[in-house]
Write an enzyme that holds these catalytic residues in place. Structure first.
Site, PDB file in Angstrom:
ATOM      1  N   GLY A 205      45.052  35.509  49.669  1.00 14.85           N
ATOM      2  CA  GLY A 205      43.862  34.698  49.419  1.00 14.85           C
ATOM      3  C   GLY A 205      42.680  35.541  49.004  1.00 14.85           C
ATOM      4  O   GLY A 205      42.794  36.724  48.715  1.00 14.85           O
TER       5      GLY A 205
ATOM      6  N   HIS B 174      42.346  42.518  40.999  1.00 20.50           N
ATOM      7  CA  HIS B 174      43.807  42.414  41.037  1.00 20.50           C
ATOM      8  C   HIS B 174      44.233  40.951  41.134  1.00 20.50           C
ATOM      9  O   HIS B 174      45.162  40.522  40.441  1.00 20.50           O
ATOM     10  CB  HIS B 174      44.350  43.230  42.214  1.00 20.50           C
ATOM     11  CG  HIS B 174      45.830  43.299  42.278  1.00 20.50           C
ATOM     12  ND1 HIS B 174      46.555  42.619  43.227  1.00 20.50           N
ATOM     13  CD2 HIS B 174      46.743  43.963  41.511  1.00 20.50           C
ATOM     14  CE1 HIS B 174      47.838  42.873  43.050  1.00 20.50           C
ATOM     15  NE2 HIS B 174      47.982  43.681  42.015  1.00 20.50           N
TER      16      HIS B 174
ATOM     17  N   ASP C 169      49.073  46.010  38.832  1.00 26.15           N
ATOM     18  CA  ASP C 169      49.289  46.824  40.028  1.00 26.15           C
ATOM     19  C   ASP C 169      48.815  48.261  39.814  1.00 26.15           C
ATOM     20  O   ASP C 169      48.216  48.869  40.706  1.00 26.15           O
ATOM     21  CB  ASP C 169      50.761  46.805  40.432  1.00 26.15           C
ATOM     22  CG  ASP C 169      51.204  45.464  41.005  1.00 26.15           C
ATOM     23  OD1 ASP C 169      50.350  44.567  41.189  1.00 26.15           O
ATOM     24  OD2 ASP C 169      52.414  45.312  41.260  1.00 26.15           O
TER      25      ASP C 169
END
Length: 145
Positions: free
Chosen positions: A57, A73, A119
């Site tokens: 979240g 991200h 990533d």
């Protein structure tokens, strides 16, 4: 058929039915964890409950530079989902690690490459950002509005 064999077969079938209800675990989180270790020196667990955006979240205003890395991200994964069938948490990819350098090797423009690039950018961002221990494990309802 031997009754003992039937019992074993029944036990296998029941356990398989139970396993069918277990949700699959995100596959690329192991890759992301390894990438974080490649880029920097902090353990990946340091980021799981950090700030408003690191971990599951995310809401509100990022608390610092590291929290902004996590927000970026999250947004990167949201953009990757626009590939249609691209599910970032389950998409594995190819990359190489030559500490601290990370190279994504999937085809440019592919789902795997996009997720790997997300990533990679996060891992590099994490390594460069200061770590404020006071932002670990905060009450998100209180601090992340």
């Amino acid at each position: 058929m031997n009754p003992a064999h039937l019992l074993v077969l029944l036990a296998v079938c029941v356990s398989l039915l139970g396993a069918a209800n277990i949700p699959p675990q995100p596959l690329n989180l192991l890759q992301f964890k390894n990438m974080i270790q490649c880029a920097g020196s902090r353990l990946w667990v340091a980021y799981v409950k950090y700030g408003c955006y690191c971990g599951p979240g995310g809401t509100g205003t990022p608390l610092d530079q590291l929290d902004r890395c996590c927000q970026t991200h999250d947004h990167c994964y949201d953009n990757a989902k626009k590939f249609g069938n691209c599910i970032p948490y389950f998409k594995t990819y190819e990359y190489t690690c030559n500490k601290p350098d990370i190279t994504c090797t999937d085809a440019k423009g592919s789902c795997g490459r996009t997720v790997c690039d997300c990533d990679r950018a996060a891992a590099i961002c994490f390594a460069a950002a200061p770590y404020n221990l006071a932002n670990f494990g905060i009450d998100k309802e209180k601090h992340c509005q």
